[in-house]
Write a protein that holds these residues in place. Structure first.
Motif, short mmCIF file in Angstrom:
data_model
loop_
_atom_site.label_atom_id
_atom_site.label_comp_id
_atom_site.label_asym_id
_atom_site.label_seq_id
_atom_site.Cartn_x
_atom_site.Cartn_y
_atom_site.Cartn_z
N ALA A 150 -7.59 0.09 1.25
CA ALA A 150 -6.50 0.83 1.88
C ALA A 150 -6.00 0.05 3.09
CB ALA A 150 -6.99 2.22 2.29
N HIS A 166 -5.08 14.05 -0.81
CA HIS A 166 -4.77 12.68 -0.38
C HIS A 166 -4.58 12.55 1.13
CE1 HIS A 166 -3.25 12.80 -4.67
NE2 HIS A 166 -4.22 11.89 -4.71
N GLY A 190 -2.66 4.53 -2.51
CA GLY A 190 -2.70 3.95 -1.18
C GLY A 190 -3.62 2.76 -1.06
N ARG A 191 -4.06 2.19 -2.18
CA ARG A 191 -4.98 1.05 -2.17
C ARG A 191 -4.44 -0.07 -3.05
NH1 ARG A 191 -10.07 2.52 -0.20
NH2 ARG A 191 -10.20 4.74 0.30
N THR A 193 0.83 -1.21 0.00
CA THR A 193 0.00 0.00 0.00
C THR A 193 0.86 1.26 0.00
OG1 THR A 193 -0.17 -0.19 2.42
CG2 THR A 193 -1.99 -1.06 1.11
N ALA A 194 2.04 1.18 0.62
CA ALA A 194 2.94 2.34 0.63
C ALA A 194 3.45 2.66 -0.76
CB ALA A 194 4.10 2.09 1.58
N TYR A 233 -3.96 8.92 2.98
CA TYR A 233 -3.20 7.97 2.19
C TYR A 233 -1.79 7.87 2.78
CZ TYR A 233 -6.84 8.05 -1.40
OH TYR A 233 -8.04 7.93 -2.07
N HIS A 234 -1.39 6.66 3.10
CA HIS A 234 -0.09 6.43 3.74
C HIS A 234 0.00 7.25 5.04
CE1 HIS A 234 0.36 4.88 -0.18
NE2 HIS A 234 0.85 5.95 -0.75
#
Length: 705
Positions: free
Chosen positions: A316, A560, A274-275, A268-269, A563-564
């Motif tokens: 995610a 975002h 992020g998905r 995911t990273a 995300y992460h």
């Protein structure tokens, strides 16, 4: 490579009080600046804090005190605190029923071993402390801890004989041989349990039977959400039953959960959004190792439980929290209050009330801040024209420009917004830009507070209780409802503010003294304060219905957020809030123009409006379509930064240490340094719990002290 933290809850639910969070924040600051504590000092502090038993002047830990000293605080896993007492016999090497300081240091040192879980299990099964384990020792300890209702285990099977020989044989296990036996024991138990429950011998078992097997051998590794969904594994293939292959695949996922977590974090990273989906997971797993780590069936099982039955969607990292974290709870799950007399169960009402009041106060503070910052811009307007008989109108640029009526005979007063600003500064001075600010601040606090609180409340109730996500429909409903509720405060505020703003220059031309807010309120009366409320609703409901969804989607999709584990900066939050205000402000300008015309007291020569529809028709007929958008650019210039600063203030008021922070997934990869010792104690039990989930709950038997 640093491994990002996973959060299982993006909601605001929780039961910790604000003082409690403030205390933890203070402790965090103190721990950051104090000299690092040595290992022995940390152990000594823990021992002294819990050792309440004294013998001949020396402190000791009894069984309960020992458990308090080593058991992790809170609900870290499904392991019962009483099960930590199984470690007491290992620590109590002298078999005196007490643990001394020396025993405690030896035990803590033992927990630091990389094979502490196997070493603890070996010492527990080695009842006579001979350094070896016989067939009888293994069988007796096993049977004493699994209980009569457990799925039976055949000790006369070929698998046991390969390790221990026959019942009357002389083969005993040393430590290394014992570790191999324990590693394979769960697989043999799984095979025997499946065969025992597969009465038809057709290679399938029922969903409830599958759940029974997993609860016995791996229930302590799973969250309540996953356990409740265990029977749904039968939906992966037709027939409504679960095959042996699926049982083995699920067991492999649980056994390799640390590797599953590592692959999920890293995959995911590296993903742009992020998905990941199943294909991404398998691709990364195969590219990061020499051999394939997971089969397609195992990947399907991972995504089945993380996606709550929808295994084909992109997920995610936070979606996998319920699979990775045994203590995972759905967002918004609060502690329940049980009233024994009635059997009634409800969430803590006081906590909900406190949380709403807390948000209300913060919304008011944020609204006042935003209004003060941009109030002079409220004097801005479009380049509309007004002709009045040498009478100057005192008021905000926005109000003055929107109240300009081209049908009134007189001189051109304001050519455009800049001209209006220059004339206000020349005629009234700098304070003229803030005329009417007092009532504005008095009204804007509850106005913004109720808007933000209602929006948050409805979003929280309409969000998915497991993922925290909300559908676009409910986003619009939440925003629109918040906008409608705020009119209770907005309309009286607006009519008083506008009349204060408009009356000034007219009073100056007539030589009269401007009337104050109290006079206007008395003059209008209660019903008069809600004159133009229909137009206010027509403006505020669509404004909020556009604004709030746009704001959240800009944060998530453009900047975002999340995300992460990304946290937006001040500039990004301000930009998202300001951009969202632009379409919301401009598209609702016609309703704002009509509201202003209805709320301003018409003077001689000006058109009178009977109501909402009449105002729309007359403005369009007399001044044209563009008149409905008078002040539109000024509304954008005003509303965009106002809501930008308001939302930034609201977000930052909710930030650490006051905001309820999402709970981290506690795993071997993310344990905090101060919890490592207790986490090791928990992990030391995992081999014993793999024998049976209830291992250690029974107080009798060879394993008990």
């Amino acid at each position: 490579m640093s491994i990002p933290q996973v959060h299982a809850d993006s909601g605001t639910g929780g039961s910790d009080s604000t003082p409690g969070r403030a205390t933890r924040a203070l402790e965090t600051v103190k721990s950051a600046v104090r000299t690092p504590e040595t290992e022995l000092k940390r152990w000594r502090r823990s021992f002294d804090a819990h050792a309440k038993t004294t013998v001949n002047g020396e402190k000791f830990l009894d069984r309960d005190q020992f458990v308090e000293a080593i058991a992790p605080s809170g609900d870290l896993t499904r392991i019962g605190r009483a099960q930590f007492a199984t470690l007491f016999r290992v620590a109590d090497s002298a078999r005196r029923g007490l643990v001394s300081w020396d025993d405690y240091t030896v035990f803590q040192t033992l927990l630091k071993r990389s094979d502490a879980d196997y070493w603890i299990a070996f010492q527990y099964f080695d009842v006579d402390s001979s350094g070896t384990i016989t067939f009888d020792e293994f069988k007796n300890v096993f049977q004493a801890n699994v209980g009569p209702d457990a799925i039976p285990f055949d000790f006369d099977c070929d698998w046991v004989k390969l390790y221990l020989g026959k019942k009357n044989g002389t083969h005993v296990l040393g430590y290394n041989e014992f570790t191999q036996l324990m590693k394979g024991l769960q697989g043999e138990r799984l095979r025997q349990a499946f065969k025992y429950l597969d009465e038809d011998q057709d290679g399938f078992i029922r969903p409830d039977q599958f759940k029974r097997i997993i609860l016995e051998i791996a229930g302590h590794k799973l969250s309540d959400a996953v356990i409740d969904r265990l029977p749904t594994l039968c939906t992966l293939s037709p027939g409504g039953k679960i095959s042996y292959s699926e049982v083995i695949a699920f067991h492999n996922v649980i056994r390799e959960m640390d590797m599953v977590e590592r692959v999920l974090r890293e995959a995911t990273a590296k993903s742009k959004d992020g998905r990941i989906d199943q294909t991404d997971f398998l691709d990364y797993a195969s590219s990061s190792s020499r051999y394939s780590l997971f089969t397609p069936m195992e990947a399907s099982i991972i995504f089945h439980f993380a996606g709550r039955g929808l295994s084909t969607q992109r997920l995610a990292l936070i979606d996998f929290g319920q699979l990775l974290d045994p203590r995972w709870k759905a967002p918004g799950d609060a502690k329940e209050l049980v009233i024994p007399s009635s059997g009634f169960t409800a969430k803590s009402v006081m906590h909900d009330v406190f949380h709403s009041v807390y948000n209300f106060v913060q919304g008011g503070m944020a609204g006042a801040f935003g209004a003060t910052i941009v109030y002079p811009i409220d004097l801005g307007a479009s380049s509309s024209l007004i002709r009045v008989a040498r009478a100057e109108h005192r008021g905000s640029l926005n109000a003055r420009m929107q109240n300009q009526r081209s049908t009134v005979v007189g001189q051109l007063l304001y050519k455009n917004s800049l001209d209006c600003a220059r004339k206000i500064l020349r005629n009234e001075g700098f304070l003229g830009f803030y005329r009417g600010l007092g009532p504005q601040l008095i009204g804007v606090a509850p106005e913004k507070a109720i808007k933000l609180t209602v929006n948050d409340l409805i979003r929280g109730r309409a969000s998915d209780p497991e993922t925290g996500r909300i559908s676009p429909f409910w986003e619009i409903v939440a925003g629109g409802t918040a906008g409608g509720c705020q009119v209770v405060f907005t309309n009286p505020l607006e009519i008083v503010k506008i009349r204060l703003q408009i009356q000034g220059e007219a009073a100056k031309a007539e030589g009269a003294v401007p009337k104050g807010a109290v006079h206007i309120v008395r003059q209008l009366g209660l019903l008069g304060l809600y004159k133009g409320a229909s137009a206010c609703l027509l403006r505020d409901i669509p404004f909020s219905a556009i604004y709030f969804p746009a704001y959240w989607h800009l944060k998530r999709d453009l900047f975002h957020e999340g995300y992460h584990n990304k946290q937006l900066s001040f500039g990004e939050t301000l930009a998202a809030a300001a951009i969202a205000g632009m379409p919301a402000a401009y598209l609702t300008t016609p309703a704002d123009v009509v509201k202003t015309r209805l709320q301003v007291e018409a003077r001689k020569g000006q058109t009178h409006y009977k109501g909402l529809t009449d105002a729309f028709v007359k403005i369009y007929r007399e001044e044209g379509f563009t008149a409905l958008f008078k002040g539109g650019p000024a509304r954008v210039i005003r509303s965009s930064p106002q809501f930008g600063f308001t939302l930034v203030a609201y977000e930052y008021l909710h930030k650490y240490p006051w905001k309820e922070q999402p709970r981290e997934v506690e795993t071997a990869l993310t344990s905090r340094p101060e919890e490592i010792a207790k986490t090791r104690a928990r992990n030391a039990l995992k081999i014993l719990l793999d024998v049976h989930g209830d291992f250690g709950r029974r107080s009798s038997g060879p394993g008990a002290n």
